[in-house]
Design an enzyme around this catalytic site. Structure first.
Site, PDB file in Angstrom:
ATOM      1  N   GLU A   6       0.854   5.802   0.399  1.00 43.99           N
ATOM      2  CA  GLU A   6       0.182   7.066   0.656  1.00 43.99           C
ATOM      3  C   GLU A   6       0.872   8.132  -0.186  1.00 43.99           C
ATOM      4  O   GLU A   6       2.077   8.025  -0.472  1.00 43.99           O
ATOM      5  CB  GLU A   6       0.225   7.431   2.142  1.00 43.99           C
ATOM      6  CG  GLU A   6      -0.398   6.400   3.070  1.00 43.99           C
ATOM      7  CD  GLU A   6      -1.879   6.159   2.852  1.00 43.99           C
ATOM      8  OE1 GLU A   6      -2.544   7.021   2.223  1.00 43.99           O
ATOM      9  OE2 GLU A   6      -2.379   5.112   3.282  1.00 43.99           O
ATOM     10  N   ASP A  44      -2.355  -0.555   6.551  1.00 43.88           N
ATOM     11  CA  ASP A  44      -3.327  -0.974   5.542  1.00 43.88           C
ATOM     12  C   ASP A  44      -2.854  -2.223   4.809  1.00 43.88           C
ATOM     13  O   ASP A  44      -3.668  -3.075   4.426  1.00 43.88           O
ATOM     14  CB  ASP A  44      -3.573   0.159   4.544  1.00 43.88           C
ATOM     15  CG  ASP A  44      -4.451   1.254   5.129  1.00 43.88           C
ATOM     16  OD1 ASP A  44      -4.840   1.135   6.307  1.00 43.88           O
ATOM     17  OD2 ASP A  44      -4.738   2.234   4.414  1.00 43.88           O
ATOM     18  N   GLU A  53      -6.263  18.155   2.058  1.00 40.65           N
ATOM     19  CA  GLU A  53      -7.326  17.146   2.055  1.00 40.65           C
ATOM     20  C   GLU A  53      -6.781  15.735   2.200  1.00 40.65           C
ATOM     21  O   GLU A  53      -7.455  14.867   2.768  1.00 40.65           O
ATOM     22  CB  GLU A  53      -8.188  17.258   0.794  1.00 40.65           C
ATOM     23  CG  GLU A  53      -7.442  17.192  -0.516  1.00 40.65           C
ATOM     24  CD  GLU A  53      -7.085  18.574  -1.056  1.00 40.65           C
ATOM     25  OE1 GLU A  53      -7.076  18.725  -2.295  1.00 40.65           O
ATOM     26  OE2 GLU A  53      -6.813  19.481  -0.240  1.00 40.65           O
ATOM     27  N   ASP A  91       0.850  -1.183   0.000  1.00 45.99           N
ATOM     28  CA  ASP A  91       0.000   0.000   0.000  1.00 45.99           C
ATOM     29  C   ASP A  91       0.891   1.240   0.000  1.00 45.99           C
ATOM     30  O   ASP A  91       2.048   1.185   0.461  1.00 45.99           O
ATOM     31  CB  ASP A  91      -0.924   0.021   1.225  1.00 45.99           C
ATOM     32  CG  ASP A  91      -1.933   1.157   1.159  1.00 45.99           C
ATOM     33  OD1 ASP A  91      -2.781   1.146   0.245  1.00 45.99           O
ATOM     34  OD2 ASP A  91      -1.867   2.069   2.003  1.00 45.99           O
ATOM     35  N   HIS A 117      -5.532   6.388   7.539  1.00 53.11           N
ATOM     36  CA  HIS A 117      -4.854   5.505   6.595  1.00 53.11           C
ATOM     37  C   HIS A 117      -3.360   5.507   6.904  1.00 53.11           C
ATOM     38  O   HIS A 117      -2.783   6.526   7.272  1.00 53.11           O
ATOM     39  CB  HIS A 117      -5.074   5.988   5.157  1.00 53.11           C
ATOM     40  CG  HIS A 117      -6.448   5.747   4.648  1.00 53.11           C
ATOM     41  ND1 HIS A 117      -6.725   4.872   3.621  1.00 53.11           N
ATOM     42  CD2 HIS A 117      -7.646   6.262   5.024  1.00 53.11           C
ATOM     43  CE1 HIS A 117      -8.023   4.863   3.384  1.00 53.11           C
ATOM     44  NE2 HIS A 117      -8.600   5.706   4.215  1.00 53.11           N
TER      45      HIS A 117
END
Length: 240
Positions: free
Chosen positions: A9, A163, A52, A7, A158
């Site tokens: 980000e 994750d 965001e 995963d 997250h």
């Protein structure tokens, strides 16, 4: 079989708009058994992280200001994933970002050239797999955890490694391996009983070590009976 559950980000949604990786997390699984070997790295994206997305993963400019840039960790990361099957939820997103980082890196150096990911790794998208198994339903990671009764209560924001660890449990549950399915105890309503295996089962992770699974070998009489039965079925098929 070596699989890497992975995963990432990022600073935003689209690498074509200049967005970059800020975190990579991955766990290793061999023959459907988690090995405990992991890769985790925060990355300085060399750009501002949009507010965001900070609200989603909690990684702001200050947190990664002193972390290495992707070029400094690329070889170690590539060595961890190359040749493995990558298991990723919404793989196009993560692979798109990784390939973008590799392409920028390759422009700056001649050797070794890394990537693209799909040329060196098989890729299994668990989002696509979930949509096939559960059409018309929500299939994000939280929804799948609820469906397969996998505890993700510790997942407030997250995080790439967290994750990846959760996705490993989800993948094993979805594909029916390395998990124990046990009927819930206690009284259940008729509605609950009709909801089938997804709602009437509890998924628990097995922690068996080699040698704990007992292999029972048939004796001579059992083997002879088996062969006789197979021969009878073969003759019946040939005559029928």
């Amino acid at each position: 079989m070596r699989q890497i559950i992975l995963d990432t980000e990022t600073t935003g949604i689209d690498p074509k708009e200049g967005h970059r990786l800020v975190e990579i997390g991955a766990v290793e699984m061999i023959n459907r058994r988690l090995t405990g070997n992991t890769y985790h790295q925060y990355i300085n994206p060399e750009r501002h992280i949009d507010a965001e997305v900070v609200a989603v993963h909690g990684i702001d400019d200050e947190k990664v200001a002193n972390e290495p840039v992707f070029a400094d960790v690329a070889d170690e990361f590539w060595a961890f994933i190359a040749g493995a099957e990558l298991i990723i939820h919404n793989a196009a997103f993560d692979v798109g970002f990784i390939d973008h980082e590799l392409a920028m890196l390759n422009k700056k150096r001649r050797e070794p050239v890394l990537g693209p990911v799909a040329e060196h790794c098989r890729i299994l998208d668990t989002l696509g797999l979930a949509r096939q198994k559960h059409p018309g339903q929500r299939n994000n990671l939280d929804a799948l955890c609820k469906r397969y009764e996998i505890d993700n209560g510790h997942r407030v924001l997250h995080g790439a490694l967290l994750d990846a660890e959760i996705l490993a449990d989800v993948y094993l549950a979805m594909t029916g391996g390395q998990t124990a399915l046990t009927l819930e105890t206690g009284n259940q309503s008729a509605d609950n009983q009709q909801e089938g295996s997804e709602q009437g089962l509890t998924v628990q992770r097995l922690t068996l070590s080699p040698g704990q699974l007992k292999v029972i070998v048939p004796d001579a009489a059992e083997q002879a009976a088996h062969e006789a039965k197979c021969q009878a079925h073969k003759l019946s098929w040939q005559q029928g």
